[in-house]
Design a protein around this motif. Structure first.
Motif, PDB file in Angstrom:
ATOM      1  N   VAL A  22     -10.281 -26.102  18.106  1.00  0.00           N
ATOM      2  CA  VAL A  22     -11.431 -25.357  18.615  1.00  0.00           C
ATOM      3  C   VAL A  22     -12.691 -26.167  18.357  1.00  0.00           C
ATOM      4  O   VAL A  22     -12.778 -26.923  17.369  1.00  0.00           O
ATOM      5  CB  VAL A  22     -11.511 -23.963  17.948  1.00  0.00           C
ATOM      6  N   ASP A  23     -13.674 -26.039  19.229  1.00  0.00           N
ATOM      7  CA  ASP A  23     -14.943 -26.737  19.048  1.00  0.00           C
ATOM      8  C   ASP A  23     -15.689 -26.189  17.839  1.00  0.00           C
ATOM      9  O   ASP A  23     -15.493 -25.035  17.438  1.00  0.00           O
ATOM     10  CB  ASP A  23     -15.822 -26.578  20.298  1.00  0.00           C
ATOM     11  N   LYS A  26     -21.828 -23.711  17.234  1.00  0.00           N
ATOM     12  CA  LYS A  26     -23.017 -24.268  17.874  1.00  0.00           C
ATOM     13  C   LYS A  26     -24.218 -23.383  17.565  1.00  0.00           C
ATOM     14  O   LYS A  26     -24.225 -22.198  17.905  1.00  0.00           O
ATOM     15  CB  LYS A  26     -22.817 -24.373  19.380  1.00  0.00           C
ATOM     16  N   SER A 265     -16.718 -18.804  26.753  1.00  0.00           N
ATOM     17  CA  SER A 265     -16.717 -19.888  25.771  1.00  0.00           C
ATOM     18  C   SER A 265     -16.484 -19.422  24.341  1.00  0.00           C
ATOM     19  O   SER A 265     -16.311 -20.244  23.449  1.00  0.00           O
ATOM     20  CB  SER A 265     -18.045 -20.658  25.839  1.00  0.00           C
ATOM     21  N   GLY A 266     -16.497 -18.108  24.108  1.00  0.00           N
ATOM     22  CA  GLY A 266     -16.345 -17.586  22.755  1.00  0.00           C
ATOM     23  C   GLY A 266     -17.305 -16.434  22.539  1.00  0.00           C
ATOM     24  O   GLY A 266     -17.676 -15.731  23.492  1.00  0.00           O
ATOM     25  N   GLN A 268     -20.924 -15.299  21.890  1.00  0.00           N
ATOM     26  CA  GLN A 268     -22.315 -15.724  21.956  1.00  0.00           C
ATOM     27  C   GLN A 268     -23.173 -14.708  21.221  1.00  0.00           C
ATOM     28  O   GLN A 268     -22.939 -13.503  21.309  1.00  0.00           O
ATOM     29  CB  GLN A 268     -22.772 -15.865  23.410  1.00  0.00           C
ATOM     30  N   LEU A 279     -23.210 -19.893  19.082  1.00  0.00           N
ATOM     31  CA  LEU A 279     -21.911 -19.684  19.714  1.00  0.00           C
ATOM     32  C   LEU A 279     -20.805 -19.928  18.704  1.00  0.00           C
ATOM     33  O   LEU A 279     -20.813 -20.925  17.978  1.00  0.00           O
ATOM     34  CB  LEU A 279     -21.739 -20.646  20.897  1.00  0.00           C
ATOM     35  N   PRO A 281     -17.138 -20.718  19.182  1.00  0.00           N
ATOM     36  CA  PRO A 281     -16.144 -21.036  20.209  1.00  0.00           C
ATOM     37  C   PRO A 281     -14.767 -20.475  19.846  1.00  0.00           C
ATOM     38  O   PRO A 281     -14.398 -20.394  18.670  1.00  0.00           O
ATOM     39  CB  PRO A 281     -16.123 -22.567  20.231  1.00  0.00           C
ATOM     40  N   THR A 282     -14.012 -20.093  20.867  1.00  0.00           N
ATOM     41  CA  THR A 282     -12.634 -19.641  20.690  1.00  0.00           C
ATOM     42  C   THR A 282     -11.724 -20.467  21.601  1.00  0.00           C
ATOM     43  O   THR A 282     -12.128 -20.866  22.694  1.00  0.00           O
ATOM     44  CB  THR A 282     -12.482 -18.152  21.021  1.00  0.00           C
ATOM     45  N   THR A 285     -10.142 -17.468  26.188  1.00  0.00           N
ATOM     46  CA  THR A 285     -11.259 -16.632  26.625  1.00  0.00           C
ATOM     47  C   THR A 285     -11.360 -15.397  25.752  1.00  0.00           C
ATOM     48  O   THR A 285     -10.393 -14.639  25.593  1.00  0.00           O
ATOM     49  CB  THR A 285     -11.069 -16.218  28.091  1.00  0.00           C
TER      50      THR A 285
END
Length: 314
Positions: A22-23, A26, A265-266, A268, A279, A281-282, A285
């Motif tokens: 996962v990213d 952010k 994107s996850g 927010q 954010l 991220p996941t 979706t």
């Protein structure tokens, strides 16, 4: 439906698995770190559902409840890590809330109504019709400070056979309703393309509702903010946020008034003024999220998965 059949265990007790694919988090605003520590890691609590939705913390049972809509089960994650079936063979239950009496309130696509389950397992209907006609497919529900249940009623369960039963709408509109805590009757409060998630600001004077009609070719991928008047009626809405990518399926509001919303994107996060803060991220979706006790943990539903991430103490 059957509450907790004999064989209910889906995951044995044990620690969660940290998610590596996962990213990173952010942050678009320094305030994001006040809620989500930069070192926080996403954890996978369960990953064998068909389509996860509708998470809520049920304090009467001290478990995290969520729906596997297409698997037709309501699942429960326990603090020791085990996952059990709480309700089996559901009528495509989607969203949940907990009322002031500690009962679990369900949105049923299949039976096209709201229902309740008490902490000791008793099940009953809450509201089934508006002006003598069946609802479409109640999607998400929230309990207001006065005990009224507010819920959204889009048409997804009428059009997606894996999440309901194909049928024409009896109503001809997709609306937000308020169920009076005294009379139990439903009042039509607002109409949308496809109303979905909803939540109140901490002071109860603003109701946020998402429109996700983009999923069916419409333009809705927005969260709207309605002023709530003293007679419970709603004022003219304003667009609070447009969500990209994806849609704001389900969301929650924290004690600060920040909005934590699902997206493509996850999760927010927005300030009460609509500023995009960060954010989470996941890998899949995201469909919805909710807070655990004391808002120290965020639970996230995303396709087959239930995730969590630890939040900062405030």
């Amino acid at each position: 439906m059957t509450a907790e059949p004999a064989s209910t265990l889906l995951r044995r007790p044990g620690p969660p698995d940290l998610v590596s694919d996962v990213d990173p988090l952010k942050a678009f605003d320094p305030r994001f770190a006040e809620a989500v520590p930069p070192h926080a890691r996403l954890a996978s609590l369960y990953g064998q559902a068909v389509f996860s939705e509708g998470p809520v913390w049920w304090s009467a049972r001290e478990i995290l409840i969520w729906s596997d809509i297409e698997g037709r089960r309501v699942l429960g994650w326990h603090p020791d890590g085990c996952v059990r079936v709480v309700i089996d063979a559901t009528p495509f239950i989607n969203g949940h809330t907990v009322d002031h009496g500690g009962d679990l309130i369900h949105c049923e696509h299949g039976n096209r109504r709201l229902s309740r389950t008490t902490p000791d397992g008793r099940y009953s209907a809450v509201v089934e019709t508006y002006e003598g006609r069946r609802f479409n497919a109640p999607n998400d529900v929230v309990c207001a400070a006065d005990g009224a249940l507010w819920f959204t009623d889009p048409a997804y369960g009428l059009r997606q056979p894996r999440q309901g039963a194909l049928a024409d709408s009896d109503l001809g509109h997709h609306s937000v309703y308020r169920v009076d805590p005294v009379t139990g009757s439903a009042r039509r409060m607002a109409d949308f393309g496809q109303p979905n998630g909803l939540a109140f600001a901490p002071d109860g004077r603003t109701l946020y509702v998402s429109d996700t009609s983009r999923t069916e070719g419409g333009g809705g991928h927005t969260i709207h903010a309605f002023p709530v008047h003293s007679d419970h009626s709603l004022g003219a809405p304003r667009v609070f946020a447009e969500i990209e990518p994806g849609v704001p399926d389900g969301f929650r509001v924290d004690r600060r008034g920040w909005i934590w919303t699902s997206s493509g994107s996850g999760v927010q996060v927005f300030s009460a003024k609509g500023e995009r803060l960060g954010l989470i991220p996941t890998p899949q979706t995201c469909s919805n999220c909710c807070f655990g006790p004391g808002e120290r943990r965020l639970f996230i539903t995303a396709q087959a998965h239930l995730y969590s991430i630890d939040l900062a103490d405030v």
